[in-house]
Design a protein around this motif. Structure first.
Motif, PDB file in Angstrom:
ATOM      1  N   ALA A 147       2.852  15.339  -4.047  1.00 40.33           N
ATOM      2  CA  ALA A 147       2.945  14.405  -2.921  1.00 40.33           C
ATOM      3  C   ALA A 147       1.838  13.358  -2.945  1.00 40.33           C
ATOM      4  N   LEU A 148       0.697  13.686  -3.522  1.00 45.50           N
ATOM      5  CA  LEU A 148      -0.460  12.785  -3.487  1.00 45.50           C
ATOM      6  C   LEU A 148      -0.582  11.886  -4.715  1.00 45.50           C
ATOM      7  N   GLU A 149       0.314  12.015  -5.652  1.00 46.64           N
ATOM      8  CA  GLU A 149       0.236  11.185  -6.855  1.00 46.64           C
ATOM      9  C   GLU A 149       0.406   9.708  -6.514  1.00 46.64           C
ATOM     10  N   GLY A 150      -0.579   8.899  -6.878  1.00 44.26           N
ATOM     11  CA  GLY A 150      -0.505   7.456  -6.680  1.00 44.26           C
ATOM     12  C   GLY A 150      -0.656   6.981  -5.255  1.00 44.26           C
ATOM     13  N   VAL A 151      -1.131   7.841  -4.367  1.00 45.39           N
ATOM     14  CA  VAL A 151      -1.239   7.487  -2.940  1.00 45.39           C
ATOM     15  C   VAL A 151      -2.559   6.772  -2.657  1.00 45.39           C
ATOM     16  N   ASP A 152      -2.498   5.707  -1.858  1.00 49.74           N
ATOM     17  CA  ASP A 152      -3.690   4.955  -1.474  1.00 49.74           C
ATOM     18  C   ASP A 152      -4.325   5.466  -0.192  1.00 49.74           C
ATOM     19  N   VAL A 153      -3.491   5.999   0.714  1.00 48.04           N
ATOM     20  CA  VAL A 153      -4.004   6.460   2.000  1.00 48.04           C
ATOM     21  C   VAL A 153      -3.134   7.587   2.538  1.00 48.04           C
ATOM     22  N   VAL A 154      -3.783   8.597   3.092  1.00 45.47           N
ATOM     23  CA  VAL A 154      -3.084   9.703   3.731  1.00 45.47           C
ATOM     24  C   VAL A 154      -3.186   9.548   5.243  1.00 45.47           C
ATOM     25  N   TYR A 155      -2.053   9.657   5.923  1.00 47.67           N
ATOM     26  CA  TYR A 155      -2.021   9.723   7.381  1.00 47.67           C
ATOM     27  C   TYR A 155      -1.692  11.172   7.726  1.00 47.67           C
ATOM     28  N   HIS A 156      -2.706  11.917   8.133  1.00 45.78           N
ATOM     29  CA  HIS A 156      -2.516  13.348   8.349  1.00 45.78           C
ATOM     30  C   HIS A 156      -2.264  13.626   9.833  1.00 45.78           C
ATOM     31  N   ALA A 157      -0.980  13.696  10.175  1.00 42.56           N
ATOM     32  CA  ALA A 157      -0.582  13.941  11.563  1.00 42.56           C
ATOM     33  C   ALA A 157      -0.025  15.343  11.758  1.00 42.56           C
ATOM     34  N   ALA A 158       0.118  16.108  10.677  1.00 45.26           N
ATOM     35  CA  ALA A 158       0.669  17.457  10.785  1.00 45.26           C
ATOM     36  C   ALA A 158      -0.309  18.380  11.487  1.00 45.26           C
ATOM     37  N   ALA A 159       0.190  19.165  12.416  1.00 45.69           N
ATOM     38  CA  ALA A 159      -0.628  20.134  13.147  1.00 45.69           C
ATOM     39  C   ALA A 159       0.312  21.036  13.932  1.00 45.69           C
ATOM     40  N   MET A 172       0.844  -1.185   0.000  1.00 47.42           N
ATOM     41  CA  MET A 172       0.000   0.000   0.000  1.00 47.42           C
ATOM     42  C   MET A 172       0.886   1.243   0.000  1.00 47.42           C
ATOM     43  N   ARG A 173       0.486   2.257  -0.760  1.00 49.90           N
ATOM     44  CA  ARG A 173       1.260   3.495  -0.870  1.00 49.90           C
ATOM     45  C   ARG A 173       0.670   4.550   0.066  1.00 49.90           C
ATOM     46  N   ALA A 174       1.464   4.975   1.017  1.00 55.51           N
ATOM     47  CA  ALA A 174       0.978   5.889   2.050  1.00 55.51           C
ATOM     48  C   ALA A 174       1.730   7.209   2.016  1.00 55.51           C
ATOM     49  N   LEU A 175       1.008   8.283   2.262  1.00 56.85           N
ATOM     50  CA  LEU A 175       1.609   9.594   2.472  1.00 56.85           C
ATOM     51  C   LEU A 175       1.417   9.974   3.930  1.00 56.85           C
ATOM     52  N   VAL A 176       2.491  10.357   4.595  1.00 56.53           N
ATOM     53  CA  VAL A 176       2.420  10.754   5.997  1.00 56.53           C
ATOM     54  C   VAL A 176       2.783  12.230   6.099  1.00 56.53           C
ATOM     55  N   THR A 177       1.860  13.029   6.618  1.00 55.29           N
ATOM     56  CA  THR A 177       2.194  14.411   6.938  1.00 55.29           C
ATOM     57  C   THR A 177       2.615  14.466   8.415  1.00 55.29           C
ATOM     58  N   GLY A 178       3.494  15.387   8.735  1.00 47.73           N
ATOM     59  CA  GLY A 178       4.004  15.426  10.103  1.00 47.73           C
ATOM     60  C   GLY A 178       4.924  14.267  10.403  1.00 47.73           C
ATOM     61  N   ALA A 179       5.504  13.657   9.362  1.00 47.25           N
ATOM     62  CA  ALA A 179       6.328  12.462   9.546  1.00 47.25           C
ATOM     63  C   ALA A 179       7.621  12.743  10.286  1.00 47.25           C
ATOM     64  N   ALA A 206      -6.825  14.180  -6.085  1.00 47.00           N
ATOM     65  CA  ALA A 206      -5.927  13.126  -6.562  1.00 47.00           C
ATOM     66  C   ALA A 206      -6.613  11.766  -6.643  1.00 47.00           C
ATOM     67  N   GLY A 207      -7.826  11.673  -6.139  1.00 42.47           N
ATOM     68  CA  GLY A 207      -8.532  10.395  -6.140  1.00 42.47           C
ATOM     69  C   GLY A 207      -8.038   9.429  -5.085  1.00 42.47           C
ATOM     70  N   THR A 208      -7.451   9.958  -4.013  1.00 37.14           N
ATOM     71  CA  THR A 208      -6.960   9.112  -2.925  1.00 37.14           C
ATOM     72  C   THR A 208      -8.136   8.464  -2.198  1.00 37.14           C
ATOM     73  N   PRO A 209      -8.137   7.127  -2.035  1.00 40.13           N
ATOM     74  CA  PRO A 209      -9.304   6.453  -1.442  1.00 40.13           C
ATOM     75  C   PRO A 209      -9.520   6.688   0.050  1.00 40.13           C
ATOM     76  N   ARG A 210      -8.420   6.726   0.839  1.00 40.98           N
ATOM     77  CA  ARG A 210      -8.573   6.756   2.298  1.00 40.98           C
ATOM     78  C   ARG A 210      -7.794   7.916   2.903  1.00 40.98           C
ATOM     79  N   PHE A 211      -8.347   8.447   4.028  1.00 42.46           N
ATOM     80  CA  PHE A 211      -7.729   9.574   4.730  1.00 42.46           C
ATOM     81  C   PHE A 211      -7.874   9.332   6.219  1.00 42.46           C
ATOM     82  N   ASP A 271       4.874  -1.351   3.717  1.00 39.75           N
ATOM     83  CA  ASP A 271       4.186  -0.376   2.876  1.00 39.75           C
ATOM     84  C   ASP A 271       5.190   0.570   2.215  1.00 39.75           C
ATOM     85  N   SER A 272       4.758   1.176   1.133  1.00 40.35           N
ATOM     86  CA  SER A 272       5.532   2.221   0.484  1.00 40.35           C
ATOM     87  C   SER A 272       5.196   3.539   1.165  1.00 40.35           C
ATOM     88  N   VAL A 273       6.205   4.223   1.704  1.00 37.94           N
ATOM     89  CA  VAL A 273       5.959   5.409   2.524  1.00 37.94           C
ATOM     90  C   VAL A 273       6.550   6.655   1.873  1.00 37.94           C
TER      91      VAL A 273
END
Length: 338
Positions: free
Chosen positions: A62-74, A1-8, A103-108, A25-27
């Protein structure tokens, strides 16, 4: 699964990235040019994309081809102007959701906080169905901004724009904590060390790695779509337990006195007022937020996450404190010797 992590590059975000790498996973990590990426680089396999949640145009790549975003930035702080909290936490969350939809990302997965609950409800006990805070005190910008951001995420889910899940962590402990436990350690080593109130109030602690595990479950399980989960270890921990554990870990004596909570709160009000006169660059030694965080009861249930997702916290408060202190010692991030 391809994941994008904000606040990583932050506390919890780094644990999410670490757990994702461990499971294969691909991070991809969204980082600003000045971000410190050494830990993420040590994991191996993390892809870095420069961007800023406050700058919507920088998020597309950053969102190209991503399956799920983990939004931890704040903006995680108890002090600062509302414009900063609004820009990073509120508008930043909106920007990420809009970009993910485009981007059509399925999960957030949105990382919220137990601070969205009302203090009186926390005293009696909350579940995910408990009402959110609507009446914030002066300068209560962290809780206000996180609540606003969570409501934005909920609206995107309700409108069917993207599948959103929400995790509300309690008091997070563990490696790479550069704020909460180091602050307690500095407090314990100071001449003003004392229990806030009786010290017998309940503090719902949770290990950062355990929160990361729940975030991944909530972001990947189909039954978690549209759901919210409290992230808290069910073990009973009081303020005294936490301070005594931290004191023992750094080799100092625990507090020998208590300060009535109402007096402490009044002191915080005065310190905040004095700091505001001097400007936002002068942080008070004590804020109302920090007094409430440590001195009030936080009675929370994680039954939903354990029942529905099979989540089981693995690390106790004592072990989480030990790991945090050992990490700080090895990285010289905080003077922790007695």
């Amino acid at each position: 699964m391809r994941a994008l992590v904000t606040g990583a590059t932050g506390f919890l975000g780094s644990h999410i990235a670490e757990r994702l790498i461990q499971r294969g996973d691909s991070v991809r990590a969204l980082v600003r040019p000045a971000s410190r990426t050494s830990f993420l680089e040590s994991l191996g396999g993390v892809e870095f994309v420069q961007g800023d949640v406050t700058q919507a145009p920088t998020l597309t790549t950053a969102l190209e081809g991503v399956d799920v975003v983990y939004h931890a930035a704040a903006m995680v702080s108890d002090w600062g102007p509302w414009r900063d909290f609004k820009s990073v936490t509120v508008n930043g969350t909106r920007n990420m959701l809009k970009a993910a939809v485009a981007a059509g990302t399925p999960r957030f997965l949105y990382v919220s906080t137990d601070g969205v609950y009302r203090y009186p409800d926390l005293h009696h006990g909350v579940t995910e169905e408990s009402p959110l805070e609507t009446r914030f005190g002066p300068l209560d910008y962290y809780r206000r901004s996180k609540t606003a951001a969570e409501l934005i995420a909920r609206r995107f889910q309700a409108a069917g724009k993207i599948a959103v899940s929400i995790v509300r962590p309690a008091l997070i402990l563990g490696e790479r904590d550069a704020a909460m436990l180091p602050g307690l350690i500095a407090f314990l080593k100071s001449s003003s060390a004392a229990y806030m109130g009786t010290g017998r109030n309940v503090l719902p602690c949770v290990y950062a790695g355990d929160v990361a595990d729940l975030c991944i479950l909530a972001a990947t399980k189909p039954e978690a779509v549209g759901q919210t989960y409290n992230a808290v270890n069910p073990e009973h921990v009081t303020q005294r337990d936490l301070l005594e554990t931290a004191a023992a870990a750094i080799g100092v004596a625990p507090p020998k006195r208590s300060i009535p909570f109402r007096l402490l709160y009044a002191i915080a009000v005065g310190m905040e007022a004095a700091a505001r006169v001097r400007g936002w660059g002068h942080r008070p030694e004590l804020t109302r937020f920090s007094a409430n965080l440590i001195g009030l009861d936080y009675v929370e249930s994680a039954e939903k996450a354990m029942r529905d997702l099979g989540w089981r916290p693995q690390v106790s408060m004592q072990e989480a404190v030990r790991r945090s202190v050992e990490w700080a010692r090895s990285h010289r991030a905080q003077p922790v010797s007695g």
